[in-house]
Design an enzyme around this catalytic site. Structure first.
Site, PDB file in Angstrom:
ATOM      1  N   LYS A  22       0.830  -1.212   0.000  1.00  0.00           N
ATOM      2  CA  LYS A  22       0.000   0.000   0.000  1.00  0.00           C
ATOM      3  C   LYS A  22       0.863   1.260   0.000  1.00  0.00           C
ATOM      4  O   LYS A  22       0.664   2.167  -0.810  1.00  0.00           O
ATOM      5  CB  LYS A  22      -0.911  -0.002   1.245  1.00  0.00           C
ATOM      6  CG  LYS A  22      -1.611   1.320   1.487  1.00  0.00           C
ATOM      7  CD  LYS A  22      -2.405   1.321   2.773  1.00  0.00           C
ATOM      8  CE  LYS A  22      -1.620   1.548   4.014  1.00  0.00           C
ATOM      9  NZ  LYS A  22      -1.529   2.919   4.529  1.00  0.00           N
ATOM     10  N   CYS A 118      -4.941   8.249   9.205  1.00  0.00           N
ATOM     11  CA  CYS A 118      -5.109   7.744  10.574  1.00  0.00           C
ATOM     12  C   CYS A 118      -4.642   8.779  11.586  1.00  0.00           C
ATOM     13  O   CYS A 118      -3.622   9.452  11.363  1.00  0.00           O
ATOM     14  CB  CYS A 118      -4.263   6.489  10.790  1.00  0.00           C
ATOM     15  SG  CYS A 118      -4.848   5.048   9.911  1.00  0.00           S
ATOM     16  N   ARG A 123       0.547  15.184  12.947  1.00  0.00           N
ATOM     17  CA  ARG A 123       1.290  14.715  11.769  1.00  0.00           C
ATOM     18  C   ARG A 123       1.696  15.923  10.922  1.00  0.00           C
ATOM     19  O   ARG A 123       1.118  16.177   9.854  1.00  0.00           O
ATOM     20  CB  ARG A 123       0.449  13.713  10.969  1.00  0.00           C
ATOM     21  CG  ARG A 123       0.128  12.470  11.778  1.00  0.00           C
ATOM     22  CD  ARG A 123      -0.621  11.411  10.995  1.00  0.00           C
ATOM     23  NE  ARG A 123       0.213  10.709  10.031  1.00  0.00           N
ATOM     24  CZ  ARG A 123      -0.197   9.653   9.339  1.00  0.00           C
ATOM     25  NH1 ARG A 123      -1.415   9.177   9.505  1.00  0.00           N
ATOM     26  NH2 ARG A 123       0.611   9.060   8.483  1.00  0.00           N
TER      27      ARG A 123
HETATM   28  C1  EPZ Z   1       4.243   6.817   6.728  1.00  0.00           C
HETATM   29  O1  EPZ Z   1       3.555   7.934   7.271  1.00  0.00           O
HETATM   30  C2  EPZ Z   1       3.220   5.715   6.611  1.00  0.00           C
HETATM   31  N1  EPZ Z   1       2.147   6.170   5.751  1.00  0.00           N
HETATM   32  C3  EPZ Z   1       2.693   5.343   7.987  1.00  0.00           C
HETATM   33  O2  EPZ Z   1       1.881   4.184   7.834  1.00  0.00           O
HETATM   34  C4  EPZ Z   1       3.847   4.982   8.923  1.00  0.00           C
HETATM   35  O3  EPZ Z   1       3.358   4.803  10.234  1.00  0.00           O
HETATM   36  C5  EPZ Z   1       4.907   6.081   8.924  1.00  0.00           C
HETATM   37  O4  EPZ Z   1       5.324   6.384   7.559  1.00  0.00           O
HETATM   38  C6  EPZ Z   1       6.163   5.696   9.705  1.00  0.00           C
HETATM   39  O5  EPZ Z   1       6.732   4.534   9.170  1.00  0.00           O
HETATM   40  C7  EPZ Z   1       2.294   6.177   4.433  1.00  0.00           C
HETATM   41  O6  EPZ Z   1       3.313   5.788   3.872  1.00  0.00           O
HETATM   42  C8  EPZ Z   1       1.127   6.634   3.638  1.00  0.00           C
HETATM   43  P1  EPZ Z   1       6.614  10.014   8.616  1.00  0.00           P
HETATM   44  P2  EPZ Z   1       4.222   9.387   7.212  1.00  0.00           P
HETATM   45  O7  EPZ Z   1       6.638  11.270   7.828  1.00  0.00           O
HETATM   46  O8  EPZ Z   1       5.023   9.492   5.962  1.00  0.00           O
HETATM   47  C9  EPZ Z   1       7.344  13.282  12.064  1.00  0.00           C
HETATM   48  C10 EPZ Z   1      -0.062   2.898   7.916  1.00  0.00           C
HETATM   49  O9  EPZ Z   1      -0.657   2.352   8.864  1.00  0.00           O
HETATM   50  N2  EPZ Z   1       7.289  14.271  10.967  1.00  0.00           N
HETATM   51  O10 EPZ Z   1       7.692   9.012   8.390  1.00  0.00           O
HETATM   52  O11 EPZ Z   1       3.150  10.378   7.473  1.00  0.00           O
HETATM   53  C11 EPZ Z   1       5.986  12.638  12.306  1.00  0.00           C
HETATM   54  O12 EPZ Z   1       5.181  13.438  13.148  1.00  0.00           O
HETATM   55  C12 EPZ Z   1       0.465   4.302   8.055  1.00  0.00           C
HETATM   56  O13 EPZ Z   1       0.109   2.340   6.822  1.00  0.00           O
HETATM   57  C13 EPZ Z   1       7.561  15.592  11.233  1.00  0.00           C
HETATM   58  O14 EPZ Z   1       7.824  15.987  12.384  1.00  0.00           O
HETATM   59  O15 EPZ Z   1       5.187   9.295   8.456  1.00  0.00           O
HETATM   60  C14 EPZ Z   1       6.397  11.316  12.905  1.00  0.00           C
HETATM   61  O16 EPZ Z   1       6.655  11.508  14.271  1.00  0.00           O
HETATM   62  C15 EPZ Z   1       0.078   4.933   9.339  1.00  0.00           C
HETATM   63  N3  EPZ Z   1       7.521  16.495  10.207  1.00  0.00           N
HETATM   64  C16 EPZ Z   1       7.716  10.988  12.207  1.00  0.00           C
HETATM   65  O17 EPZ Z   1       8.195  12.220  11.672  1.00  0.00           O
HETATM   66  C17 EPZ Z   1       7.252  16.115   8.930  1.00  0.00           C
HETATM   67  O18 EPZ Z   1       7.252  16.964   8.028  1.00  0.00           O
HETATM   68  C18 EPZ Z   1       7.607   9.978  11.063  1.00  0.00           C
HETATM   69  O19 EPZ Z   1       6.571  10.398  10.158  1.00  0.00           O
HETATM   70  C19 EPZ Z   1       6.986  14.762   8.659  1.00  0.00           C
HETATM   71  C20 EPZ Z   1       7.008  13.851   9.700  1.00  0.00           C
END
Ligand code: EPZ
Length: 429
Positions: A22, A118, A123
């Protein structure tokens, strides 16, 4: 309103094939707009709702999308002529933000309503925005409802991410493939779907190197073309079946996987006493006694994936002894523990740590899917528990898991999808 109803207590046995990833698909489908050409993408989980919505977004901006078969899409992006995506579409999924990078790459302009997805705590997308700005874009997100990005000429540059972010790494890659010169992303995410996106972009004529390491180098190209591409298997769906096999003390062969992507999950299952046999493109998971305890700390890849944390909590709820889970990615990913406790689990949450005292048996109950992976955890709990479990709010599960009833049913689970007009009285579908 629909529910899953599970009569638990049956060992899962047999074979199951995992769908395409996905989270790879959700970046790769928007990436097709970078070419004015045709892409054919195989091994897609086309029946999950996140994919339906990302396709709706693509059609909205003018792409011609056809389903060639249940897992293959034909995408003709030649007539894409809009750079705007409204909140009626973006609100349904997180990954709608990948259109910002992709449309910026195609048109030098994107106007995309803020994404949904979610709830796992705040986020933010500040790292995405930082990346676009460093590439030379003017970004305005003042009303907090829409991100507007414009840039006449993106120029490659060094971008150091302050947090390891899957979304920011992918989004910056999507824009930078069309920038002039070389972009270097430091502290990049290393997830398998980042590597898959890089491979897809390279199949379209981009020049992306180093994906899967901390440093990704992208040399911008003037032109990108169509391609045929097959998406990697879904690491988290595979992991969900692996944990379900162990939690029901079953014996399951999980096919269409890349065992290397599953290593952190395999390692923890082995620590809990399961036998995991790795083949070229399948893994077999067996457990014939009570699982042992283990401690887990979620980390960016190759650490233990946060998206497998709720499922593992179910197994550890049944373990012999006390386990501790520390969640280091999201601030609010333990909401599901309240539901698990309704089934008898003994869990104490302190901030971003859950202390789990294993019990002998979970008992069926009415529970809710708080989000996608929380919902997967409720399914595993229902399968392992004695008696009947009803899971509501399953729209979250439908966002990311294909054919739940068919796939678990083939493994011997007693699971049905029921339609409940008033939220209680269930009718078979
Ligand atoms: C991706 O989300 C996945 N979603 C999530 O899977 C997954 O939990 C996550 O990566 C971590 O592996 C998709 O790929 C669509 P991140 P994403 O940016 O990209 C912080 C599922 O169940 N952050 O890696 O949104 C953030 O708050 C979903 O399939 C910032 O601070 O996650 C978090 O603490 C749920 N600033 C951390 O980084 C930003 O600009 C990681 O987030 C971006 C993120």
């Amino acid at each position: 309103m629909e529910k899953f109803v599970i009569n638990g207590g049956r060992r899962l046995t047999g074979e199951v094939a995992v769908s395409g990833a996905k989270n790879a698909a959700l970046a790769i489908i928007p990436a097709t707009v970078l070419s004015q050409d045709i892409c054919v993408i195989e091994n897609l989980p086309t029946s999950i709702s996140d994919i339906s919505y990302i396709i709706k977004a693509l059609e909205y901006i003018g792409a011609d999308v056809k389903l060639i078969n249940s897992s293959t899409l034909y995408i003709d992006a030649r007539r894409v002529n809009l750079y705007t995506i409204p909140d009626s579409i973006t609100t349904h999924l997180r990954a709608s933000y990948y259109f910002i990078g992709a449309l910026l790459g195609r048109f030098g302009r994107a106007n995309v309503a803020m994404p949904g997805g979610c709830y796992l705590g705040p986020r933010p997308i500040d790292q995405h925005i930082k990346g676009f700005e460093l590439l030379g874009a003017k970004v305005s997100a003042e009303d907090k409802a829409t991100v507007d990005v414009r840039c006449d000429k993106m120029r490659g540059t060094g971008i150091y991410l302050d947090v390891v972010s899957v979304g920011a790494t992918a989004n910056i890659m999507l824009a930078a493939v069309r920038a002039q010169g070389t972009t270097v992303i430091e502290q990049a995410a290393k997830e398998p779907h980042i590597v898959d996106l890089a491979n897809f972009l390279n199949s379209m004529g981009a020049d992306v190197r180093g994906a899967g390491t901390d440093v990704i180098k992208i040399r911008g190209v003037e032109h990108m073309h169509g391609c045929n591409y097959s998406i990697i298997p879904d690491q988290i769906e595979a992991g969900t079946f692996m944990v379900a096999a162990a939690a029901t003390r079953g014996d399951v062969l999980i096919k269409n996987v890349i065992p290397k992507h599953l290593e952190p999950i395999t390692a923890k299952l082995v620590e809990c006493g399961a036998a995991v046999d790795e083949n070229d493109d399948s893994v077999r998971v067996r457990l014939d006694r009570r699982p042992g305890k283990c401690n887990i700390k979620t980390m960016p890849h190759p650490g233990f994936p946060t998206d497998m944390q709720p499922q593992m909590a179910v197994l550890l709820s049944l373990a012999d002894g006390q386990s501790v889970i520390s969640e280091s990615i999201w601030t609010n990913r333990f909401r599901y523990t309240e539901q698990l406790m309704r089934m008898g689990a003994d869990i104490t949450v302190e901030g971003r740590t859950a202390i789990i005292n294993g019990i002998e048996q979970l008992k069926g109950a009415s529970v809710r899917a708080d989000d996608l992976r929380a919902g997967a955890a409720m399914i595993i709990a229902g399968l392992a528990a004695t008696g009947k479990t009803e899971i509501s709010d399953i729209l979250h599960i439908d966002r990311g898991y294909e054919d739940v009833v068919g796939k678990f049913g083939e493994l011997g689970a007693d699971i049905r999808r029921l339609y409940c007009p008033d939220g209680s009285a269930a009718k078979a579908l």
